[in-house]
Enzyme design. Structure first.
Site, PDB file in Angstrom:
ATOM      1  CG  ASN A  27      -7.596  -4.772   9.738  1.00  0.00           C
ATOM      2  OD1 ASN A  27      -8.753  -4.651  10.126  1.00  0.00           O
ATOM      3  ND2 ASN A  27      -7.048  -5.968   9.626  1.00  0.00           N
TER       4      ASN A  27
ATOM      5  CB  CYS B  14      -1.696  -5.485   3.106  1.00  0.00           C
ATOM      6  SG  CYS B  14      -2.126  -4.246   1.874  1.00  0.00           S
ATOM      7  NE  ARG B  15       2.055  -5.009   6.967  1.00  0.00           N
ATOM      8  CZ  ARG B  15       2.724  -4.093   7.634  1.00  0.00           C
ATOM      9  NH1 ARG B  15       3.951  -4.351   8.037  1.00  0.00           N
ATOM     10  NH2 ARG B  15       2.167  -2.937   7.922  1.00  0.00           N
ATOM     11  CB  SER B  16      -3.458  -7.720  10.370  1.00  0.00           C
ATOM     12  OG  SER B  16      -4.271  -6.661   9.961  1.00  0.00           O
TER      13      SER B  16
ATOM     14  CG  ASP C 200       3.380  -1.544   4.476  1.00  0.00           C
ATOM     15  OD1 ASP C 200       2.585  -2.088   3.691  1.00  0.00           O
ATOM     16  OD2 ASP C 200       3.179  -0.422   4.986  1.00  0.00           O
TER      17      ASP C 200
ATOM     18  CB  CYS D  60      -0.730  -4.838   9.709  1.00  0.00           C
ATOM     19  SG  CYS D  60      -2.289  -4.768   8.806  1.00  0.00           S
TER      20      CYS D  60
HETATM   21  P1  4NP Z   1      -1.102  -3.159   5.963  1.00  0.00           P
HETATM   22  O1  4NP Z   1      -0.606  -2.329   4.680  1.00  0.00           O
HETATM   23  O2  4NP Z   1      -0.628  -2.385   7.176  1.00  0.00           O
HETATM   24  O3  4NP Z   1      -0.408  -4.458   5.814  1.00  0.00           O
HETATM   25  O4  4NP Z   1      -2.602  -3.231   5.856  1.00  0.00           O
HETATM   26  C1  4NP Z   1      -0.866  -0.973   4.512  1.00  0.00           C
HETATM   27  C2  4NP Z   1      -2.092  -0.570   4.019  1.00  0.00           C
HETATM   28  C3  4NP Z   1      -2.341   0.781   3.816  1.00  0.00           C
HETATM   29  C4  4NP Z   1      -1.359   1.708   4.105  1.00  0.00           C
HETATM   30  C5  4NP Z   1      -0.131   1.295   4.591  1.00  0.00           C
HETATM   31  C6  4NP Z   1       0.104  -0.043   4.803  1.00  0.00           C
HETATM   32  N1  4NP Z   1      -1.590   3.083   3.862  1.00  0.00           N
HETATM   33  O5  4NP Z   1      -0.656   3.882   4.010  1.00  0.00           O
HETATM   34  O6  4NP Z   1      -2.719   3.464   3.513  1.00  0.00           O
END
Ligand code: 4NP
Length: 155
Positions: free
Chosen positions: A11, A13-15, A125, A8
């Site tokens: 790294n 939340c989703r992955s 997201d 993702c």
């Molecule tokens: P992820 O979510 O890609 O599912 O881990 C996010 C975590 C942090 C951010 C964006 C998406 N960020 O902008 O910091």
């Protein structure tokens, strides 16, 4: 050994959610010794951090423990190492394909290709969303991990 990498943006939340869900399903089906699982992000802001507390809490309620995972950024060697490199959304997919050597492009796909019944292409997201966003991530990831596991077992 089959090697699966979930990717993702951050790294956190989703992955890592996909990592924890898929690991548990493999364990339950006695396949943990045959499939290696990892996750990473295309961005490096959260390197070394544990998954977002909201992702951990939502996962824990469904029996998945994400607490031991730590964020890392995708690296070029991942395209040699892994057999399945599964992106959460189109931005992640594009970033991965821009980075991957051409002969490894076929390994790089959207995770939800393994959950066509959802009618969605991307795992949204949840970072700037409320608790519902994390439940939706789990719903989608669980379905896709079932589809991925069926695919791996069939092949
Ligand atoms: P992820 O979510 O890609 O599912 O881990 C996010 C975590 C942090 C951010 C964006 C998406 N960020 O902008 O910091």
């Amino acid at each position: 050994m089959i090697k699966v990498l979930f990717v993702c943006l951050g790294n956190i939340c989703r992955s890592p959610t996909a990592d924890g869900v898929f690991r548990k399903k493999l364990f339950e089906q006695g396949l943990a010794d045959h499939v290696e699982v990892d996750s990473c992000g295309t961005g490096d802001w959260h390197t070394g951090k544990a998954p977002d507390q909201r992702a951990q809490a939502a996962a824990r309620k469904r029996g998945y423990d994400l607490s031991g995972l730590r964020a890392r950024t995708v690296q070029l060697s991942d395209f040699d190492t892994f057999d399945f490199i599964l992106a959460m959304d189109d931005n992640n997919l594009t970033d991965l394909l821009n980075m991957a050597p051409l002969h490894h492009h076929s390994k790089v796909r959207l995770l939800l290709d393994y959950a066509p019944v959802t009618g969605l292409k991307a795992v949204p997201d949840p970072y700037y969303e409320g608790a519902d966003g994390f439940e939706q991530v789990l719903d989608l990831v669980e379905q896709a991990c079932d589809g991925l596991l069926d695919h791996i077992k069939a092949n």
